[in-house]
Every structure is written in structure tokens, then in C-alpha cells.
Design a protein around this motif. Structure first.
Motif, mmCIF file in Angstrom:
data_model
loop_
_atom_site.group_PDB
_atom_site.id
_atom_site.type_symbol
_atom_site.label_atom_id
_atom_site.label_comp_id
_atom_site.label_asym_id
_atom_site.label_seq_id
_atom_site.Cartn_x
_atom_site.Cartn_y
_atom_site.Cartn_z
ATOM 1 N N ASN A 1 -44.624 -27.110 67.772
ATOM 2 C CA ASN A 1 -44.980 -28.507 68.028
ATOM 3 C C ASN A 1 -45.376 -29.223 66.741
ATOM 4 O O ASN A 1 -44.997 -30.370 66.523
ATOM 5 C CB ASN A 1 -46.124 -28.597 69.042
ATOM 6 N N LEU A 2 -46.138 -28.559 65.885
ATOM 7 C CA LEU A 2 -46.499 -29.160 64.598
ATOM 8 C C LEU A 2 -45.262 -29.377 63.738
ATOM 9 O O LEU A 2 -45.117 -30.405 63.088
ATOM 10 C CB LEU A 2 -47.501 -28.274 63.854
ATOM 11 N N GLY A 3 -44.350 -28.418 63.750
ATOM 12 C CA GLY A 3 -43.131 -28.527 62.963
ATOM 13 C C GLY A 3 -42.248 -29.682 63.403
ATOM 14 O O GLY A 3 -41.539 -30.282 62.583
ATOM 15 N N CYS A 4 -42.302 -30.021 64.663
ATOM 16 C CA CYS A 4 -41.508 -31.146 65.179
ATOM 17 C C CYS A 4 -41.977 -32.484 64.607
ATOM 18 O O CYS A 4 -41.232 -33.463 64.623
ATOM 19 C CB CYS A 4 -41.578 -31.189 66.701
ATOM 20 N N HIS A 5 -43.189 -32.540 64.104
ATOM 21 C CA HIS A 5 -43.732 -33.780 63.548
ATOM 22 C C HIS A 5 -43.502 -33.907 62.051
ATOM 23 O O HIS A 5 -43.891 -34.906 61.454
ATOM 24 C CB HIS A 5 -45.233 -33.876 63.852
ATOM 25 N N ASP A 6 -42.863 -32.926 61.438
ATOM 26 C CA ASP A 6 -42.574 -32.959 60.006
ATOM 27 C C ASP A 6 -41.309 -33.790 59.797
ATOM 28 O O ASP A 6 -40.189 -33.279 59.805
ATOM 29 C CB ASP A 6 -42.398 -31.535 59.481
ATOM 30 N N ALA A 7 -41.477 -35.086 59.586
ATOM 31 C CA ALA A 7 -40.354 -36.027 59.534
ATOM 32 C C ALA A 7 -39.385 -35.743 58.392
ATOM 33 O O ALA A 7 -38.172 -35.854 58.567
ATOM 34 C CB ALA A 7 -40.874 -37.455 59.433
ATOM 35 N N TRP B 1 -44.545 -29.628 55.009
ATOM 36 C CA TRP B 1 -45.905 -30.168 54.898
ATOM 37 C C TRP B 1 -46.048 -31.374 55.808
ATOM 38 O O TRP B 1 -45.138 -32.189 55.921
ATOM 39 C CB TRP B 1 -46.201 -30.600 53.459
ATOM 40 N N LEU B 2 -47.211 -31.498 56.441
ATOM 41 C CA LEU B 2 -47.475 -32.661 57.282
ATOM 42 C C LEU B 2 -48.375 -33.632 56.549
ATOM 43 O O LEU B 2 -49.373 -33.236 55.948
ATOM 44 C CB LEU B 2 -48.162 -32.238 58.592
ATOM 45 N N GLU B 3 -48.003 -34.888 56.590
ATOM 46 C CA GLU B 3 -48.832 -35.931 56.003
ATOM 47 C C GLU B 3 -49.833 -36.409 57.051
ATOM 48 O O GLU B 3 -49.717 -36.095 58.237
ATOM 49 C CB GLU B 3 -47.951 -37.078 55.523
ATOM 50 N N GLU B 4 -50.797 -37.201 56.619
ATOM 51 C CA GLU B 4 -51.858 -37.653 57.523
ATOM 52 C C GLU B 4 -51.291 -38.402 58.730
ATOM 53 O O GLU B 4 -51.729 -38.198 59.858
ATOM 54 C CB GLU B 4 -52.856 -38.539 56.777
ATOM 55 N N ALA B 5 -50.301 -39.238 58.519
ATOM 56 C CA ALA B 5 -49.710 -39.999 59.621
ATOM 57 C C ALA B 5 -49.034 -39.069 60.637
ATOM 58 O O ALA B 5 -49.079 -39.309 61.850
ATOM 59 C CB ALA B 5 -48.706 -41.012 59.086
ATOM 60 N N GLU B 6 -48.411 -38.006 60.146
ATOM 61 C CA GLU B 6 -47.739 -37.059 61.033
ATOM 62 C C GLU B 6 -48.749 -36.258 61.848
ATOM 63 O O GLU B 6 -48.543 -36.001 63.040
ATOM 64 C CB GLU B 6 -46.842 -36.127 60.214
ATOM 65 N N ILE B 7 -49.854 -35.883 61.228
ATOM 66 C CA ILE B 7 -50.906 -35.170 61.964
ATOM 67 C C ILE B 7 -51.553 -36.097 62.974
ATOM 68 O O ILE B 7 -51.858 -35.693 64.101
ATOM 69 C CB ILE B 7 -51.946 -34.577 60.995
ATOM 70 N N THR C 1 -57.984 -36.208 62.905
ATOM 71 C CA THR C 1 -57.000 -36.118 61.824
ATOM 72 C C THR C 1 -57.690 -35.957 60.470
ATOM 73 O O THR C 1 -57.326 -35.103 59.668
ATOM 74 C CB THR C 1 -56.105 -37.366 61.804
ATOM 75 N N ARG C 2 -58.698 -36.760 60.214
ATOM 76 C CA ARG C 2 -59.398 -36.690 58.931
ATOM 77 C C ARG C 2 -60.118 -35.352 58.760
ATOM 78 O O ARG C 2 -60.145 -34.787 57.672
ATOM 79 C CB ARG C 2 -60.378 -37.851 58.806
ATOM 80 N N ARG C 3 -60.719 -34.855 59.836
ATOM 81 C CA ARG C 3 -61.390 -33.549 59.751
ATOM 82 C C ARG C 3 -60.379 -32.446 59.468
ATOM 83 O O ARG C 3 -60.644 -31.527 58.705
ATOM 84 C CB ARG C 3 -62.154 -33.250 61.039
#
Length: 79
Positions: A19-25, A30-36, A66-68
Motif C-alpha cells: 500500500n505504501l509503495g502504491c503511493h510512490d508517484a 522514497w515517499l515524499e511528505e505529500a505522498e505520505i 505525517t509530520r511525526r
């Protein structure tokens, strides 16, 4: 722990990673803050403990979470 508990936990962790990998545009691993932020926003509705979260606080909760997450997993310890 039983073997069955191990298997269930392993499957849950694998699903979370997918699921996290699906948000890696940009597919760079690596996931950026917007993706997380997007991942957390979609996850709020699936977590039973957060379903009763007031809608006016949901946005704020996603920002805090997200920030945490970004702070706790900062590889270069930039804070």
C-alpha cells in the motif's frame, strides 16, 4: 507466538508495504511528505480506532501523523 500468528502478521506487514509503495508517484523507492499525507488520509477510513474521528479534525490529524512519521524516519537526522 504460534506459527499462524506469525503468518498473519507477515501478511499484514506485506500488505502495508504494498500500500505504501502504491503511493510512490515517481517510483524512486522514497515517499515524499505529500505522498505520505495521501497514504495517511486514505488509511484513516480503514482504521477502526479512527473511524469515529470528527471530520473537522481528520485533516489536522493527517497533518500531525505525517509530520511525526517524517520526523521519526528522517535518515539524515535533519529534524
Amino acid at each position: 507466538r504460534t506459527f499462524m500468528e506469525f503468518v498473519v502478521r507477515h501478511i499484514a506487514l506485506t500488505q502495508s508495504r504494498i500500500n505504501l509503495g502504491c503511493h510512490d508517484a515517481d517510483a524512486d523507492g522514497w515517499l515524499e511528505e505529500a505522498e505520505i499525507f495521501e497514504f495517511v488520509g486514505r488509511s484513516v477510513s480503514t482504521m477502526s480506532a479512527l473511524r469515529s474521528l470528527p471530520p473537522e479534525f481528520a485533516q489536522h490529524y493527517c497533518e500531525i501523523a505525517t509530520r511525526r512519521f517524517m520526523f521519526a524516519h528522517d535518515a539524515k537526522k535533519r529534524g
